[in-house]
Design a protein around this motif. Sequence first.
Motif, short mmCIF file in Angstrom:
data_model
loop_
_atom_site.label_atom_id
_atom_site.label_comp_id
_atom_site.label_asym_id
_atom_site.label_seq_id
_atom_site.Cartn_x
_atom_site.Cartn_y
_atom_site.Cartn_z
N ILE A 34 0.80 -1.23 0.00
CA ILE A 34 0.00 0.00 0.00
C ILE A 34 0.84 1.28 0.00
O ILE A 34 1.96 1.31 0.47
N GLY A 35 0.23 2.30 -0.61
CA GLY A 35 0.77 3.65 -0.53
C GLY A 35 1.96 3.97 -1.42
O GLY A 35 2.56 5.02 -1.27
N LYS A 37 3.72 4.05 -5.52
CA LYS A 37 3.46 4.06 -6.96
C LYS A 37 4.31 2.96 -7.58
O LYS A 37 5.51 3.12 -7.77
N VAL A 65 -1.32 2.14 -7.87
CA VAL A 65 -1.33 2.55 -6.47
C VAL A 65 -2.36 1.69 -5.76
O VAL A 65 -3.52 1.63 -6.18
N SER A 67 -4.37 1.14 -2.34
CA SER A 67 -4.77 1.93 -1.17
C SER A 67 -5.16 1.03 0.00
O SER A 67 -5.56 -0.12 -0.21
N ASN A 69 -7.75 0.92 1.73
CA ASN A 69 -9.15 0.47 1.72
C ASN A 69 -9.41 -0.61 0.68
O ASN A 69 -10.53 -0.86 0.29
N THR A 71 -8.64 -0.69 -2.51
CA THR A 71 -8.90 -0.25 -3.88
C THR A 71 -7.55 0.03 -4.54
O THR A 71 -6.56 0.25 -3.86
N TYR A 72 -7.54 -0.03 -5.86
CA TYR A 72 -6.32 0.31 -6.58
C TYR A 72 -6.66 1.25 -7.72
O TYR A 72 -7.81 1.37 -8.14
N SER A 73 -5.64 1.94 -8.21
CA SER A 73 -5.79 2.74 -9.43
C SER A 73 -4.60 2.46 -10.33
O SER A 73 -3.50 2.22 -9.86
#
Length: 144
Positions: A34-35, A37, A65, A67, A69, A71-73
């Motif tokens: 997490i957190g 790039k 990325v 996160s 919670n 979720t990813y992007s």
Amino acid sequence: MTKLNFTLAILLSIITVSACKKDEQTDDKYEQLIGKKWKIVSITEDGREVLATKFTPCVIDDYFVFSPNNTYSNNEGISKCNPGDPQVKDVGSWSIAGDVLYMQSNALPVKSSVNIKELTSSKMVLLHTNYSANSIEIKTYVPE
């Protein structure tokens, strides 16, 4: 009877400690992921480096990325292949179970999974078997 109870207590302790260690390992992977790039730096197929031959620089600079919670992007990076494209190409959910990373894009109804070969604060190596191409693909990411 006392020896049997003692033996059962030891076995239960070993099983409990083993189960806790597995949870801690998964938590460690979660924390490492997490957190950051995560940018791809290598793709090998059956031992051959193919990143530069399969993708253009505007795709190679993309990053994920993950996160807290779950979720990813998937972001475009500095150079976009099409200047009009949005910065965030894809979003979805993710989870880890043991050594498997699961990702579910909001745009696609299929959950994908890859084996986590290595995950540290400075490197993520994912293993994917491509059954249709009969090949093994290893993707290496580093935090940007």
